[in-house]
Design an enzyme around this catalytic site. Sequence first.
Site, PDB file in Angstrom:
ATOM      1  N   ASP A  47       5.257   3.974   0.158  1.00 27.32           N
ATOM      2  CA  ASP A  47       5.826   4.087  -1.183  1.00 27.32           C
ATOM      3  C   ASP A  47       5.483   5.469  -1.728  1.00 27.32           C
ATOM      4  O   ASP A  47       4.410   6.018  -1.444  1.00 27.32           O
ATOM      5  CB  ASP A  47       5.270   3.008  -2.105  1.00 27.32           C
ATOM      6  CG  ASP A  47       5.978   2.998  -3.458  1.00 27.32           C
ATOM      7  OD1 ASP A  47       7.071   2.426  -3.540  1.00 27.32           O
ATOM      8  OD2 ASP A  47       5.440   3.594  -4.410  1.00 27.32           O
ATOM      9  N   GLU A  49       5.602   8.168  -5.261  1.00 25.43           N
ATOM     10  CA  GLU A  49       5.839   8.432  -6.679  1.00 25.43           C
ATOM     11  C   GLU A  49       6.359   9.853  -6.774  1.00 25.43           C
ATOM     12  O   GLU A  49       5.882  10.754  -6.071  1.00 25.43           O
ATOM     13  CB  GLU A  49       4.557   8.266  -7.497  1.00 25.43           C
ATOM     14  CG  GLU A  49       3.953   6.862  -7.437  1.00 25.43           C
ATOM     15  CD  GLU A  49       4.910   5.774  -7.886  1.00 25.43           C
ATOM     16  OE1 GLU A  49       5.756   6.051  -8.774  1.00 25.43           O
ATOM     17  OE2 GLU A  49       4.830   4.651  -7.358  1.00 25.43           O
ATOM     18  N   HIS A 189       3.610   0.963 -10.200  1.00 20.62           N
ATOM     19  CA  HIS A 189       4.141   2.326 -10.107  1.00 20.62           C
ATOM     20  C   HIS A 189       3.093   3.321  -9.623  1.00 20.62           C
ATOM     21  O   HIS A 189       3.179   4.513  -9.950  1.00 20.62           O
ATOM     22  CB  HIS A 189       4.739   2.785 -11.449  1.00 20.62           C
ATOM     23  CG  HIS A 189       5.947   2.006 -11.854  1.00 20.62           C
ATOM     24  ND1 HIS A 189       7.139   2.077 -11.193  1.00 20.62           N
ATOM     25  CD2 HIS A 189       6.115   1.095 -12.864  1.00 20.62           C
ATOM     26  CE1 HIS A 189       8.026   1.269 -11.774  1.00 20.62           C
ATOM     27  NE2 HIS A 189       7.427   0.654 -12.782  1.00 20.62           N
ATOM     28  N   ASP A 194       1.857  -0.268  -4.824  1.00 20.69           N
ATOM     29  CA  ASP A 194       3.215  -0.715  -4.545  1.00 20.69           C
ATOM     30  C   ASP A 194       3.425  -0.964  -3.051  1.00 20.69           C
ATOM     31  O   ASP A 194       4.142  -1.887  -2.657  1.00 20.69           O
ATOM     32  CB  ASP A 194       4.226   0.300  -5.054  1.00 20.69           C
ATOM     33  CG  ASP A 194       4.342   0.292  -6.575  1.00 20.69           C
ATOM     34  OD1 ASP A 194       3.579  -0.452  -7.221  1.00 20.69           O
ATOM     35  OD2 ASP A 194       5.182   1.042  -7.111  1.00 20.69           O
TER      36      ASP A 194
END
Length: 606
Positions: A47, A49, A189, A194
């Site tokens: 994942d 960001e 987040h 995540d």
Amino acid sequence: MSSRWATLGRQELRRSAFSRRVARWEAQRSFDELGRPLRDVTFCVVDLETTGGSAEGGAMITEIGAVKVRAGEILGEFQTLVNPCGQIPAFIAVLTGISDRMVADAPRIEQALPAFLEFAQGCVLVAHNAPFDVGFLKFFAAQQERPWPPFEVLDTAKLARRVITRDDAPNCKLSSLAKTFGATTTPNHRALADARATVDVLHGLMERLGGLGVLTLEELQTFSSRVSSAQRRKRHLAETLPHAPGVYLFTDEADRVLYVGTSKDLRTRVRTYFTASETRSRMGEMVGLASKVTGLECATALEAGVRELRLIAEHKPRYNRRSRFPEKVHFVKLTREPWPRLSLVRRLRADDADYLGPFGSKKVAEQALQALQDTFELRQCSDRLPRTPSRTPCVLAELGKCLSPCDGSVDAATYDAVVGAVRESLLRRPDAVLEWVNARMAALAGEERFEEASAHRDRLTSFLRGASRTQRLRALTRCPELVAARREDDGRWAVHVVRHGRLAAAGVIPPGADAHRYVTELCASAETVPAAPGPTPAASAEESELILRWLESNGVRLVTVEGEWSCPIGGAGRHLARHDLLAESRRALVPFDEQRTLATVSRPVR
């Protein structure tokens, strides 16, 4: 807060979470495996960001989190903040909790990406909305001129949309799915959290699909909810098939053949009808009626393709759409008689006549025949004429479109010269037809009679395709025997014996065997194929053309050729490519949704 690199071992996992994941995985172990079993696959769930939605638009990665898992067991975790070398938008900072101060001392993407790729090496990448995460990683790999590893990718969001119903979850967002599957980590987040939640979602989806017989990576990647439960319950029909090239036949309880197919791997292909990506409604209906699947193992892929064509022609399965009626073809025939003519026939005869075709459509055959009749003034009456006819001339003769041998208007030598030109156009050079039709089209276009010009163009194209096909088929089918070999991907040599355009034998030379002796023995055991008239004397046109495509493929070596395998250098094939390009360009000019012919609608008079 400074950036950190971390690989967390198994001892750092909470015992309850670990036990739960293993229990979920064990729920699938009792099923039979096909392909790569899921419990043997190492997944890297990742994942990211970012500062925005598009790497091409200038967005940067601010955090990478990943979890490596196999058989329900966490093998390691990866987490790092990434310095985006720019200011993080305020709303992104509020959403993720990642501030400019936190990433100030973090490594840049030039250092973070190689470390992640090393961590994920040899794994199947998994992400929730994979095109986003993998797209960012690929973008920066390309920017760094770093080759992207050949990762297989699994998207849990896409998979969930095929599995989860509205009763299970209101949507397929990660937060909703984490709640549905009782994930031990709540998505917040942040990349690692995540990724951990996505691991639980992945295992939850696997557990649910395991009950439907989805046990391999291939089945998971191609799973579709449109495959019914009735189809999945019949997956055992594929278990006895070998992992080898061949032909498979679906049959019903009355032993009627429903469908015939071919594959380089029988077992892998057939199982897709029950558990993978088969979504054609007709195939779902067929599988519902099937009670048995029979596999016929073949030495080579070419032999499998040929056997498929022959079996379809023999059984005419209702669920096969193509190749069922190879006998439904048409030929343009130049007869052998005192005053030869052109005619449309359905059968080849041993009458020393010349044939153009075969044509799969009567309409196309008629177009080719019309192109020849427009060019050459042969008689078009259907009866036989004596050597010295004495009849009244027909309308075509009065219009100057027939040499009119019926009333003695032409002598035999002049007529035979025209017949010779027709035969030349059929078998060797189509130049006379090309010149006449092109001149006629130019004249019609000059008069702005474009529809008539296009009709002549279509006739010419049909003739060229028929002549090209005839010339290619004749070149092969007139050879009493042709033996060819090709080294396959596994390093072994595949050998085929072709007689009069029909595959007579196929085999693969065993490792360490004497190649010459093997080929000699294969030829001795090959099917006897007698000569016959026409461009398709011993096999269907589809079979001979399938063999031709193999013979013309890269790496094929001719071992022996009895006779001469050659096409005329001035043949129709050299003109056909141009006409095919023109036809394709015409289709491209018409929007897809407007390509159907509009029906004529009559309106009442008011």
